[in-house]
Structures are given as C-alpha cells and as structure tokens.
Design an enzyme around this catalytic site. Structure first.
Site, short mmCIF file in Angstrom:
data_model
loop_
_atom_site.label_atom_id
_atom_site.label_comp_id
_atom_site.label_asym_id
_atom_site.label_seq_id
_atom_site.Cartn_x
_atom_site.Cartn_y
_atom_site.Cartn_z
N SER A 28 52.30 -18.38 -66.35
CA SER A 28 52.78 -17.00 -66.49
C SER A 28 54.17 -16.94 -67.14
CB SER A 28 52.81 -16.31 -65.13
OG SER A 28 53.84 -16.84 -64.33
N LYS A 36 59.75 -16.07 -62.02
CA LYS A 36 59.65 -15.10 -63.14
C LYS A 36 61.06 -14.86 -63.70
CE LYS A 36 55.32 -14.10 -61.98
NZ LYS A 36 54.23 -14.67 -62.69
#
Lengths: 263, 127
Positions: free
Chosen positions: A74, A129
């Site tokens: 991701s 993230k």
C-alpha cells in the site's frame, strides 16, 4: 483485550520482576547477600537472569526504536512488501505501551512523514502510511490529485512500472513524483482504476488523515477515517532489511539496493 | 518447593493477573469517514436519514460517499445497528437524508470486519 507481543512481554517481565523483588525482600529479612553466587531454586535463578534483559528489550522496543515488517504494497513504491523498517517510537511522544498513555510530548506528525499507527478499527493490527492531513487541514482529492487547504500538490510523471500487486495480478502503474508541501516522494497510480473524488474533508482536532503512496491499492483514511493521536506508534526512519519472497533465485532474496533507504 | 519459591510464584502470578485485568479492552465501535461531494447541504438530524438497499425512484442528489468498518466477535443485529447509526450520523453532516447501500460485506476471515460503503444522497420528498 488484545493479547499481542508487548502484552506477553510485559507479563513475563512482571512475573520475573516480582519474583526477583520478593527474593530480594527475603534476602534482606534473612540477612543474606542478594548478589552472592550460589545455587538457587530454578524459578528464582531464571527470573534473576532474564528480568534485566527482558526489561531492557521492553524499554528499547517501547520507548526508543522498534523493527516492523511491511506486509503489503500500500505504500509502494516508497516501501515494498517484505521491507523491514526501523521506527522511532518517541518521535510523536513517549507512550507507555498496551495502555498507549502519553508520558511525555516530543513532537507532532507533519505532512509527508511516514507514520506507524494502530489500525483504528482493530488495534491488533499496525499500519504504516503517509501523513496527508494534520488537524485543521482541508483535504480534497480530485482526479487523483491531492489538494491541501485548497493548494494543489503538484505531481510529475516519471515512468510506467509493471509489477505484481498484493493479489498476484500483473498491473501497470503510472509512477509520479508528488510534492507534498515540500516533501518529494514517488506515488503509484493505476490508470485503469476509477477516480473517487472528494472535496474538503476537514481533519478534526487531535486526528490525522493518512494515505498510502499506492493510491489505488491502499486501505487508508479514505476507508476507515481519521487516525486519533493516541493511536500513533512512531515515525518510520529507514529500511534496514528488504526481503523479496517472490525472488526467482535464493541469492536474489535480499534487495540489497533498498537497505539503508531513508523514509 | 520451599516457602520462598511458593511466595514468589504466587505473588508473581497474582501480579500477572492484575496486568491482564488492567489491560484495556478492545473498542468495537464503528469507524469510518464521509467523503463529501463538491456541493453539500447544511447538516440535518441523523433520525431523518433512511438507508436504502435499492436506489429510490426519485432524482437524487449525490452528496458524498460513506464508508464505515466495524470489528465484531459474532455478527449480530446489534453490530449492524451500531454500524447503521454511524452511517446515518455521518450522512447527516452533509445534509443527506438517504444512504444507498453499494456494499455491505462481512469479512469472517482473519479480521472479523463488517464493511459498509454507500452513497449519501438527498432524496426530495414526494408532494
């Protein structure tokens, strides 16, 4: 309650620590030397040996640095599946693990930093993230371009990259370099994925908006919302090991060129 | 086992039990986000929001996308109610009086997660 590694480690430390403490009290009461080398019962012997070592490991992992293995793509192309990153545990404040209580404030997350945090829906999982929005920011995402407080975050096309994604599909990504308030980093965009536009998401107080660099294949704040400040774990520093489990030959398993990459 | 070992072990076990008892419990409240459209309406009450499994027979105005996830031990009506309440609260913030379900998937795999995705819309009342 989540029975995870920190909780198990803390329980072992508490057990061995209490054994050592009670043994010390017995030594005081019986006027024995605590440090004298002699044969002791197994449970006391092992507790004396392991307690300081485990306490040191716990303190380093909880308050200084912690290794973390990235399982998904991701955050590609910045961080790849199989990358092992080192996380600064005190960058966003010194916290006591398990209870996640902040003991001391140190710094705040800034736009563009890569942060580790507990997945807000299930604290048993840890996500990594990029910080896109800090409290008070207004985030828009229009035709796969980010706008922060109305300011377009420019991105320039770099190259087309074809590779296997997390689901084993061969995908061609468009690689761009994005300038996120001065932090330049690469992102992946899938030209075949439809744009999900949104306008003016306002980041609440003490919360953060996170996104993966693999914009069309990232489970991030666009799906489960903001990350509360108390869910933050630390700031990713660099890649200290990179393991390619899909390598054709054993000697290609380690991606040497990625080791040491600053995040 | 001598007295010293017995006392050490019992007190150590009691301390470990105390750690387990004091450890925080998992929060199973739904988490999510509303991704607003370019134009939104003033907020309304969550009680005024209806969840539609099929698009209503009216010209609706899209006001955003609602995405909510909730973790569960066993999937029951209470879990669904909690999730729908969260969906309504979020839709109400952009003045949407309806949410059209586009996805409601229980993931009984590793994550035990109920995922909701829907379109927050304004449905004009029938006159």
């Amino acid at each position: 309650m989540t029975i995870d590694f920190p909780l198990i480690l803390l329980c072992v430390i508490v057990f061995s620590g209490v054994v050592v403490l009670i043994d010390f009290i017995f030594c005081l009461c019986r006027h024995e030397s605590f440090l004298e080398k002699k044969k002791r019962p197994l449970i006391i012997e092992y507790s004396r040996a392991f307690f300081p070592v485990l306490l040191l490991v716990f303190c380093i992992r909880s308050f200084l640095i912690q290794p973390y293995r990235v399982p998904t793509g991701s955050l590609e192309p910045t961080v790849m599946p199989g990358d092992f990153i080192l996380v600064n545990q005190y960058h966003y404040g010194v916290r006591f693990p398990i209870w996640d209580k902040k003991i001391m404030s140190v710094g705040e997350p800034e736009t563009g930093q890569i942060a580790l945090f507990y997945y807000p829906v299930d604290h048993a999982l840890t996500f990594v993230k990029r910080v896109i929005g800090v409290p008070g920011d207004r985030i828009s995402y229009i035709n796969k371009t980010l706008y922060i407080n109305g300011k377009k975050q420019p991105k320039t096309f770099v190259d087309d990259v074809t590779r296997l994604n997390d689901f084993g599909q061969l995908v061609t990504y468009q690689k761009y370099q994005e300038d996120l308030n001065g932090v330049k980093h690469d992102i992946f965009v899938r030209p075949d994925a439809p744009a999900v536009n949104f306008y003016n998401v306002i980041v609440p107080k003490n919360e953060y908006f996170m996104m993966g660099d693999n914009r069309d294949e990232s489970d991030d704040s666009r799906y489960w919302g903001f990350v509360p400040e108390h869910d933050l774990v630390g700031h990713a520093l660099f890649i200290w090991m990179s393991w390619n489990s899909d390598a054709a030959h054993w000697y290609d398993d380690i991606r040497w060129n990625r080791i040491g990459d600053k995040l | 086992m001598n007295f010293r070992v017995l006392i050490c072990t019992v007190l150590a076990l009691l301390s470990v039990c105390a750690v387990f008892l004091l450890a925080p419990t998992q929060d199973f409240s739904p988490k999510g986000i509303l991704l607003p459209a370019e134009k939104v309406f003033p907020p309304i009450s969550a009680d005024q929001v209806t969840i539609y499994t099929q698009a209503p027979q009216a010209h609706v105005t899209q006001l955003g996308v609602v995405r909510v996830e909730v973790e569960f031990h066993t999937l029951n009506e209470q879990t669904k109610e909690m999730l729908f309440q969260k969906v309504k609260e979020m839709a109400a913030t952009v003045g949407a009086n309806g949410v059209i379900v586009t996805m409601l998937v229980p993931d009984d795999g590793v994550r035990h997660m109920l995922t909701f995705i829907g379109n927050a819309v304004f449905v004009p009342s029938k006159r």
